[in-house]
Design an enzyme around this catalytic site. Structure first.
Site, PDB file in Angstrom:
ATOM      1  N   TYR A 185       6.912   7.514  17.007  1.00  0.00           N
ATOM      2  CA  TYR A 185       7.226   7.491  15.579  1.00  0.00           C
ATOM      3  C   TYR A 185       8.442   8.362  15.290  1.00  0.00           C
ATOM      4  CZ  TYR A 185       6.496   8.040  10.529  1.00  0.00           C
ATOM      5  OH  TYR A 185       6.646   8.056   9.165  1.00  0.00           O
ATOM      6  N   SER A 208      11.251   9.977   7.108  1.00  0.00           N
ATOM      7  CA  SER A 208      10.150  10.930   7.222  1.00  0.00           C
ATOM      8  C   SER A 208      10.748  12.270   7.606  1.00  0.00           C
ATOM      9  CB  SER A 208       9.154  10.478   8.291  1.00  0.00           C
ATOM     10  OG  SER A 208       8.220  11.508   8.589  1.00  0.00           O
ATOM     11  N   SER A 250       0.843  -1.197   0.000  1.00  0.00           N
ATOM     12  CA  SER A 250       0.000   0.000   0.000  1.00  0.00           C
ATOM     13  C   SER A 250       0.878   1.247   0.000  1.00  0.00           C
ATOM     14  CB  SER A 250      -0.934   0.023   1.223  1.00  0.00           C
ATOM     15  OG  SER A 250      -0.183   0.122   2.417  1.00  0.00           O
ATOM     16  N   SER A 294      -1.951   8.482   1.569  1.00  0.00           N
ATOM     17  CA  SER A 294      -1.805   7.047   1.817  1.00  0.00           C
ATOM     18  C   SER A 294      -2.675   6.676   3.012  1.00  0.00           C
ATOM     19  CB  SER A 294      -0.340   6.689   2.097  1.00  0.00           C
ATOM     20  OG  SER A 294       0.056   7.184   3.363  1.00  0.00           O
ATOM     21  N   ILE A 340       3.149   4.449  -0.376  1.00  0.00           N
ATOM     22  CA  ILE A 340       4.357   4.763  -1.136  1.00  0.00           C
ATOM     23  C   ILE A 340       4.955   3.503  -1.743  1.00  0.00           C
ATOM     24  CG2 ILE A 340       6.755   5.529  -0.895  1.00  0.00           C
ATOM     25  CD1 ILE A 340       5.777   7.668   1.047  1.00  0.00           C
ATOM     26  N   LYS A 342      12.150   7.224  13.720  1.00  0.00           N
ATOM     27  CA  LYS A 342      12.665   7.808  12.491  1.00  0.00           C
ATOM     28  C   LYS A 342      13.967   8.578  12.732  1.00  0.00           C
ATOM     29  CE  LYS A 342       9.515   6.306   9.662  1.00  0.00           C
ATOM     30  NZ  LYS A 342       9.837   5.374   8.561  1.00  0.00           N
TER      31      LYS A 342
END
Length: 339
Positions: free
Chosen positions: A203, A190, A60, A239, A62, A207
């Site tokens: 998150y 990201s 799904s 997305s 990217i 990253k």
């Protein structure tokens, strides 16, 4: 021509160049180095054909769009994710929209958190195609929850999936690239690996960790100039990443991704990714404003960045607590003003 006139002309040219760069930046959807490569650099259609590309998180978002665009370049594809039926769907569409044959695409189910399976998966790719030219580390999950409402299991899952899973797979593939003295390791990071935002503390941590790891790895591979390590840092992209984001409990996801219109089209993001891969760029930022501007502030003017982030962060938390999309309400205003 007198020296005084020459100096005036040089000053005028410098001012004109500054104005042109400012105008480019105001309408940019990527960092200026990337946009220069798009204009004057090597084309993916020249550089990426006939390669073997392994894409994780290919079911799904990217990863899916990357599979479609890569298939049109004539590469051999390895598609990995946990959902086999979704990978098969992506494979069918790749075959329909390109000149690839069945033998050119390998569907390889993979759970990044199952580190023990990574060696066998790598061997399966090598057995099928004989080499791995590009590894695209795209698999991962996001988060939408306040720190005090988030269990430690959520933070553990984010680190195990986004960071340790990616590091593990990279370590399995890297020896074969070192043996051949060439290859590309492309990690979809990201802009939250550079800046920080409320509701995404775990998150952001995962990253930031990825960025540190791959920047360090790049220096260790300085004696292998044929091995390119790239960090791709997108901002908001259309997305299901928000809908699939973890919340305060590891068993719960957001379930609703909110409006997508203010986000960059996935096709545009992936096109810029391919340009960065073709030009061996070490790190690229892909986003429209204001997120792109925020990244530049965090990089070069952190004191201003903290002030602006705190102001925007309050609104983001208010949106989240009131049950609306954390970003869209005020990003839509900016989008309308820009349009």
């Amino acid at each position: 021509m007198s020296w005084e006139l020459l100096l005036w002309l040089l000053a005028l040219c410098a001012l004109l160049l500054l104005v042109v760069q400012l105008l480019r930046f105001l309408w940019a959807d990527g960092d200026l180095t990337l946009l220069w490569a798009e204009w004057q650099g090597r084309r993916p259609e020249w550089e990426l054909t006939d390669m073997v590309v392994w894409v994780t998180g290919a079911s799904s978002g990217i990863g899916e769009e990357l599979a479609y665009q890569l298939s049109k370049l004539g590469v051999s594809l390895v598609l990995s994710a946990r959902r086999v039926h979704e990978l098969e769907r992506v494979k069918r569409r790749c075959l329909e929209n390109s000149n690839l044959k069945e033998k050119d695409i390998l569907v390889l189910p993979l759970d990044l958190t199952d580190i023990g399976s990574h060696e066998a998966a790598t061997k399966a790719v090598l057995q099928e195609f004989g080499r791995i030219d590009i590894l695209v580390n795209n698999g991962g999950v996001s988060q939408r929850s306040l720190c005090m409402d988030t269990s430690l299991d959520v933070y553990r899952k984010l680190i195990e999936l986004n960071y340790l899973g990616t590091v593990s797979l990279t370590k399995r593939v890297l020896p074969y690239m070192i043996e051949r003295k060439q290859g590309k390791i492309v990690t979809v990071n990201s802009l939250l690996g550079i800046i920080a935002a409320p509701l995404s503390s775990g998150y952001c941590a995962s990253k930031h960790a990825l960025r540190g790891f791959f920047n360090s790895l790049r220096t260790e591979l300085a004696t292998y100039p044929g091995i390119i390590v790239s960090n791709i840092c997108p901002g908001p992209v259309q997305s299901n990443i928000v809908a699939n984001s973890l919340t305060g409990e590891v068993t719960k996801t957001v379930g609703n991704g909110g409006h997508q219109s203010y986000k960059m089209a996935t096709s545009r993001c992936v096109r810029l990714m391919l340009i960065s891969m073709a030009n061996d760029l070490k790190e690229v930022w892909i986003s429209e404003h204001p997120i792109l501007a925020a990244a530049y502030l965090w990089q070069y003017m952190p004191t201003w960045a903290w002030w602006i982030t705190n102001k925007m962060g309050k609104k983001r938390i208010e949106n989240f607590k009131s049950g609306v999309d954390a970003d869209s309400s005020y990003f839509n205003i900016l989008k309308r003003k820009r349009d």
